[in-house]
Design a protein around this motif. Structure first.
Motif, PDB file in Angstrom:
ATOM      1  N   PRO A   3       0.804  -1.230   0.000  1.00 40.43           N
ATOM      2  CA  PRO A   3       0.000   0.000   0.000  1.00 40.43           C
ATOM      3  C   PRO A   3       0.836   1.280   0.000  1.00 40.43           C
ATOM      4  CG  PRO A   3      -0.899  -1.586   1.544  1.00 40.43           C
ATOM      5  CD  PRO A   3       0.412  -2.156   1.048  1.00 40.43           C
ATOM      6  N   LYS A   4       1.983   1.296   0.643  1.00 37.26           N
ATOM      7  CA  LYS A   4       2.803   2.511   0.677  1.00 37.26           C
ATOM      8  C   LYS A   4       3.283   2.885  -0.729  1.00 37.26           C
ATOM      9  CE  LYS A   4       5.172   5.879   2.487  1.00 37.26           C
ATOM     10  NZ  LYS A   4       4.644   7.139   1.993  1.00 37.26           N
ATOM     11  N   GLU A   7       0.375   4.386  -2.573  1.00 40.08           N
ATOM     12  CA  GLU A   7       0.183   5.774  -2.136  1.00 40.08           C
ATOM     13  C   GLU A   7       1.200   6.686  -2.808  1.00 40.08           C
ATOM     14  OE1 GLU A   7       0.243   6.329   2.117  1.00 40.08           O
ATOM     15  OE2 GLU A   7      -0.987   4.539   2.415  1.00 40.08           O
ATOM     16  N   ASP A   8       2.450   6.223  -2.867  1.00 42.75           N
ATOM     17  CA  ASP A   8       3.519   7.038  -3.447  1.00 42.75           C
ATOM     18  C   ASP A   8       3.330   7.261  -4.943  1.00 42.75           C
ATOM     19  OD1 ASP A   8       4.666   7.212  -0.958  1.00 42.75           O
ATOM     20  OD2 ASP A   8       6.206   5.705  -1.352  1.00 42.75           O
ATOM     21  N   CYS A  42       1.942  14.987  -3.274  1.00 44.69           N
ATOM     22  CA  CYS A  42       1.317  13.669  -3.218  1.00 44.69           C
ATOM     23  C   CYS A  42      -0.063  13.797  -2.603  1.00 44.69           C
ATOM     24  CB  CYS A  42       2.156  12.703  -2.384  1.00 44.69           C
ATOM     25  SG  CYS A  42       3.705  12.271  -3.174  1.00 44.69           S
ATOM     26  N   VAL A  44      -2.772  12.974  -0.202  1.00 41.06           N
ATOM     27  CA  VAL A  44      -2.775  12.420   1.149  1.00 41.06           C
ATOM     28  C   VAL A  44      -4.226  12.328   1.607  1.00 41.06           C
ATOM     29  CG1 VAL A  44      -2.041  12.745   3.526  1.00 41.06           C
ATOM     30  CG2 VAL A  44      -0.535  13.451   1.668  1.00 41.06           C
ATOM     31  N   SER A  45      -4.681  11.115   1.870  1.00 44.89           N
ATOM     32  CA  SER A  45      -6.033  10.912   2.363  1.00 44.89           C
ATOM     33  C   SER A  45      -6.050   9.699   3.273  1.00 44.89           C
ATOM     34  CB  SER A  45      -7.016  10.706   1.216  1.00 44.89           C
ATOM     35  OG  SER A  45      -8.286  10.370   1.733  1.00 44.89           O
ATOM     36  N   LEU A  48      -8.164   6.522   2.058  1.00 40.94           N
ATOM     37  CA  LEU A  48      -7.762   5.609   0.993  1.00 40.94           C
ATOM     38  C   LEU A  48      -6.930   4.482   1.607  1.00 40.94           C
ATOM     39  CD1 LEU A  48      -6.773   8.247  -1.706  1.00 40.94           C
ATOM     40  CD2 LEU A  48      -8.896   6.931  -1.565  1.00 40.94           C
ATOM     41  N   GLU A  49      -7.625   3.505   2.165  1.00 39.02           N
ATOM     42  CA  GLU A  49      -6.941   2.471   2.944  1.00 39.02           C
ATOM     43  C   GLU A  49      -7.042   1.075   2.350  1.00 39.02           C
ATOM     44  OE1 GLU A  49     -10.893   2.394   5.754  1.00 39.02           O
ATOM     45  OE2 GLU A  49      -9.179   3.612   6.290  1.00 39.02           O
ATOM     46  N   SER A  51      -6.403  -1.416  -0.807  1.00 34.55           N
ATOM     47  CA  SER A  51      -5.738  -1.619  -2.101  1.00 34.55           C
ATOM     48  C   SER A  51      -6.712  -2.267  -3.068  1.00 34.55           C
ATOM     49  CB  SER A  51      -4.516  -2.525  -1.940  1.00 34.55           C
ATOM     50  OG  SER A  51      -3.566  -1.925  -1.113  1.00 34.55           O
ATOM     51  N   LEU A 135      -6.324   2.784  -4.860  1.00 36.82           N
ATOM     52  CA  LEU A 135      -6.777   2.762  -3.471  1.00 36.82           C
ATOM     53  C   LEU A 135      -8.179   3.355  -3.369  1.00 36.82           C
ATOM     54  CD1 LEU A 135      -3.494   4.198  -1.915  1.00 36.82           C
ATOM     55  CD2 LEU A 135      -4.262   1.832  -1.712  1.00 36.82           C
ATOM     56  N   TYR A 163      -8.687  11.502  -8.728  1.00 34.75           N
ATOM     57  CA  TYR A 163      -9.259  11.375  -7.389  1.00 34.75           C
ATOM     58  C   TYR A 163     -10.764  11.569  -7.506  1.00 34.75           C
ATOM     59  CZ  TYR A 163     -10.407  12.412  -2.537  1.00 34.75           C
ATOM     60  OH  TYR A 163     -10.960  12.407  -1.294  1.00 34.75           O
TER      61      TYR A 163
END
Length: 188
Positions: A3-4, A7-8, A42, A44-45, A48-49, A51, A135, A163
């Motif tokens: 997930p990181k 996000e990136d 980036c 950031v939310s 959004l947890e 995948s 995400l 988004y």
């Protein structure tokens, strides 16, 4: 990886993209923030947890065989997920995305925020693009992902990120962007 890294990948150019300022020299794979020489931010939310794709494999080739730092000559990431084909007007950041279920006739529309960072101009009339949700939240009321171009060899390149903010009564549902046949999506 997980997930990181997803996000990136949700980065965007801070200002209106000046294509004249884009480097013609290969810097990094299109999905990487390092592919763009302009300032980025980036998304950031905390919502959004979940995948919505799986990372299958990644690869990078370096100009020097001496280490893993320095100039990059090529790279890719392969995701397993669903790519939704459609059209959008890249000059409008809050845009309508027309989903093309059969490749010809719009089957649904989404209003979403799109940040274009493609170095080349995008021809919206002749060329479909693809959305890949990376995400979302658990309820599918918000989501984020990549806008991609598909090449004849089946690989993709990043055109930007999108988004979809909180939708209280989503019609159509974000689930329409993640349901369907899962495929390997290789982004260069």
């Amino acid at each position: 990886m997980g997930p990181k890294l997803l996000e990136d990948m949700l980065w965007y150019v801070d200002a209106i993209l000046d294509r004249r300022a884009c480097s013609e020299t290969y810097l990094a794979p299109s999905w990487s923030w390092a592919s763009n020489a302009q300032p980025i931010s980036c998304l950031v939310s905390p919502h959004l947890e979940v995948s919505r794709v799986a990372i299958i494999k990644t690869g990078v080739e370096y100009a020097s065989k001496l280490g893993t730092y320095g100039l990059v000559t090529s790279g890719y990431i392969t995701l397993s997920g669903h790519a939704t084909q459609g059209y959008w007007a890249p000059e409008d950041p809050l845009s309508t995305f027309n989903v093309m279920s059969d490749g010809k006739v719009p089957s649904s529309q989404f209003t979403l925020e799109i940040h274009s960072d493609a170095k080349e101009d995008i021809s919206v009339d002749s060329e479909p693009v693809f959305l890949v949700v990376l995400l979302s939240d658990e309820e599918l009321s918000t989501a984020a992902g990549l806008v991609l171009r598909k090449y004849p060899d089946g690989k993709y390149s990043r055109l930007g990120m999108f988004y979809i903010g909180f939708i209280s009564d989503p019609t159509p549902s974000i689930s329409g962007l993640i349901e369907g046949n899962q495929e390997d999506i290789t982004i260069v």
